[in-house]
Motif scaffolding. Structure first.
Motif, short mmCIF file in Angstrom:
data_model
loop_
_atom_site.label_atom_id
_atom_site.label_comp_id
_atom_site.label_asym_id
_atom_site.label_seq_id
_atom_site.Cartn_x
_atom_site.Cartn_y
_atom_site.Cartn_z
N LEU A 90 42.94 48.44 22.12
CA LEU A 90 43.62 47.76 21.02
C LEU A 90 44.12 46.38 21.41
O LEU A 90 44.14 45.45 20.59
CB LEU A 90 44.79 48.63 20.54
CG LEU A 90 45.58 48.13 19.34
CD1 LEU A 90 44.67 47.91 18.13
CD2 LEU A 90 46.69 49.12 18.99
N ALA A 91 44.49 46.23 22.66
CA ALA A 91 45.03 44.95 23.12
C ALA A 91 44.00 43.84 23.07
O ALA A 91 44.32 42.69 22.74
CB ALA A 91 45.58 45.09 24.54
N ASP A 92 42.74 44.15 23.38
CA ASP A 92 41.70 43.12 23.46
C ASP A 92 41.50 42.38 22.13
O ASP A 92 41.54 41.15 22.11
CB ASP A 92 40.40 43.71 23.95
CG ASP A 92 40.43 44.05 25.44
OD1 ASP A 92 41.21 43.42 26.17
OD2 ASP A 92 39.68 44.95 25.86
N PRO A 93 41.27 43.07 21.01
CA PRO A 93 41.09 42.32 19.76
C PRO A 93 42.35 41.60 19.30
O PRO A 93 42.27 40.53 18.69
CB PRO A 93 40.66 43.40 18.76
CG PRO A 93 41.11 44.69 19.34
CD PRO A 93 41.02 44.51 20.82
N ILE A 94 43.53 42.16 19.60
CA ILE A 94 44.77 41.48 19.23
C ILE A 94 44.94 40.21 20.06
O ILE A 94 45.36 39.16 19.55
CB ILE A 94 45.97 42.43 19.41
CG1 ILE A 94 45.90 43.54 18.34
CG2 ILE A 94 47.29 41.67 19.30
CD1 ILE A 94 46.99 44.57 18.46
N ARG A 95 44.57 40.28 21.33
CA ARG A 95 44.63 39.08 22.17
C ARG A 95 43.66 38.01 21.66
O ARG A 95 43.98 36.81 21.67
CB ARG A 95 44.32 39.45 23.61
CG ARG A 95 44.25 38.26 24.57
CD ARG A 95 45.56 37.51 24.66
NE ARG A 95 45.52 36.49 25.72
CZ ARG A 95 46.26 35.40 25.74
NH1 ARG A 95 47.12 35.14 24.77
NH2 ARG A 95 46.16 34.55 26.75
N ASP A 96 42.48 38.42 21.18
CA ASP A 96 41.53 37.46 20.62
C ASP A 96 42.14 36.73 19.43
O ASP A 96 41.99 35.51 19.28
CB ASP A 96 40.25 38.17 20.19
CG ASP A 96 39.42 38.64 21.38
OD1 ASP A 96 39.63 38.13 22.50
OD2 ASP A 96 38.55 39.52 21.18
N ALA A 97 42.84 37.49 18.58
CA ALA A 97 43.49 36.88 17.42
C ALA A 97 44.63 35.96 17.86
O ALA A 97 44.83 34.87 17.30
CB ALA A 97 44.01 37.96 16.49
N ASP A 98 45.37 36.39 18.88
CA ASP A 98 46.46 35.58 19.44
C ASP A 98 45.92 34.24 19.94
O ASP A 98 46.48 33.17 19.66
CB ASP A 98 47.12 36.37 20.57
CG ASP A 98 48.44 35.79 21.05
OD1 ASP A 98 48.52 34.58 21.24
OD2 ASP A 98 49.39 36.58 21.23
N LEU A 99 44.81 34.29 20.68
CA LEU A 99 44.20 33.07 21.20
C LEU A 99 43.71 32.16 20.08
O LEU A 99 43.79 30.93 20.18
CB LEU A 99 43.05 33.42 22.14
CG LEU A 99 43.44 34.02 23.49
CD1 LEU A 99 42.22 34.58 24.21
CD2 LEU A 99 44.14 32.98 24.36
N ALA A 100 43.18 32.76 19.02
CA ALA A 100 42.70 31.97 17.89
C ALA A 100 43.84 31.19 17.25
O ALA A 100 43.70 30.01 16.90
CB ALA A 100 42.02 32.87 16.86
N VAL A 101 45.00 31.84 17.10
CA VAL A 101 46.17 31.14 16.57
C VAL A 101 46.61 30.05 17.53
O VAL A 101 46.98 28.93 17.13
CB VAL A 101 47.32 32.13 16.31
CG1 VAL A 101 48.59 31.39 15.92
CG2 VAL A 101 46.94 33.13 15.23
N GLY A 102 46.55 30.35 18.82
CA GLY A 102 46.96 29.38 19.83
C GLY A 102 46.13 28.11 19.82
O GLY A 102 46.61 27.05 20.24
N GLU A 103 44.90 28.19 19.36
CA GLU A 103 44.02 27.03 19.32
C GLU A 103 44.21 26.19 18.07
O GLU A 103 43.61 25.11 17.95
CB GLU A 103 42.56 27.49 19.44
CG GLU A 103 42.23 28.07 20.81
CD GLU A 103 40.84 28.68 20.87
OE1 GLU A 103 40.17 28.71 19.81
OE2 GLU A 103 40.43 29.12 21.95
N THR A 104 45.03 26.62 17.14
CA THR A 104 45.30 25.86 15.93
C THR A 104 46.35 24.78 16.21
O THR A 104 47.01 24.81 17.27
CB THR A 104 45.79 26.77 14.81
OG1 THR A 104 47.10 27.27 15.14
CG2 THR A 104 44.84 27.94 14.59
N PRO A 105 46.56 23.86 15.28
CA PRO A 105 47.57 22.81 15.49
C PRO A 105 48.99 23.33 15.71
O PRO A 105 49.81 22.63 16.30
CB PRO A 105 47.47 21.98 14.21
CG PRO A 105 46.06 22.17 13.75
CD PRO A 105 45.74 23.59 14.09
#
Length: 234
Positions: free
Chosen positions: A204-219
């Motif tokens: 479960l942590a892996d896909p949530i981390r992917d989403a976390d990183l996606a937000v981190g790459e936004t402005p």
């Protein structure tokens, strides 16, 4: 320092890594180790000090990269775990663990090429004093992490019995300036706090981390991050 008695308990040291870096916590371990290596590599032949080394996660990692490294901590129990880890990794003869106080580092000025501390400044009651000591004994690199004041870490802090010291970017920049340090680079990560990931199974942590990183790459990514990694030089 916050939680000093708790941190020195043998049972805490023995369970420290299993509780924090298994399951979803392995993502935290991986990111922290990458942050240290990105800041300090190449390490081969460098004289390095890790302040508040705990169980030696980074001390052993740096020794494996060829550093002449000393790991210092106030907890004898944590150091015992670190020595066992070093023996298992086959680097016990290439590093040193010692007990000491981060507010009074027992080394001369400019003794190390690099000094770093991970998972330390959120417990510091006198961060300016600790950072000044790190700067004093380093010829070049100083690296550390902090938890951000304006982030999801605020909510998580309410759940902790002793809480954590949280920092704004401006506060850290003032600390760097007071210690005579110049900022080389700052990275901000983990929209969701560490404690959240530690409770998750890996799947479960892996896909949530992917989403976390996606937000981190936004402005807005840096603004909403909960952890900051600070790389400065003397």
């Amino acid at each position: 320092m916050k939680g000093q008695e708790w941190y020195q308990a043998a049972e805490v040291a023995e369970e420290y890594e299993d509780k924090r870096f298994s399951g979803g916590g392995r993502l935290i371990d991986r990111r922290e180790k990458r942050a240290v290596l990105d800041a300090l590599a190449p390490l081969d032949g460098k004289r390095v000090l890790e302040v508040a080394c705990g169980t030696g996660r980074f001390t052993v990692l740096c020794a494996q990269q060829g550093a002449d490294i000393t790991g210092m901590d106030i907890s004898a129990a944590m150091l015992q775990e670190g020595r066992a880890k070093a023996r298992s990794a086959g680097v016990a003869d290439t590093l040193e663990f010692m007990r000491g106080d981060a507010a009074r580092l027992p080394f001369p000025d400019d003794y190390f090429d690099a000094v770093f501390a991970m998972r330390f400044f959120h417990l510091a009651d006198t961060p300016a004093k600790f950072l000044s000591e790190m700067a004093r004994v380093s010829k070049d690199h100083v690296f550390f992490d902090t938890f951000k004041r304006y982030s999801t870490r605020v909510a998580y802090n309410w759940l902790l019995p002793m809480g954590s010291r949280l920092y704004s970017n401006a506060e850290v920049e003032d600390l760097l300036d007071s210690a005579g340090l110049t900022l080389r680079n700052a990275e901000h990560d983990f929209v969701l706090p560490y404690g959240f990931y530690r409770k998750l199974p890996s799947w479960l942590a892996d896909p949530i981390r992917d989403a976390d990183l996606a937000v981190g790459e936004t402005p807005v990514g840096d603004a909403v991050a909960s952890v900051s990694y600070w790389h400065a030089h003397v």
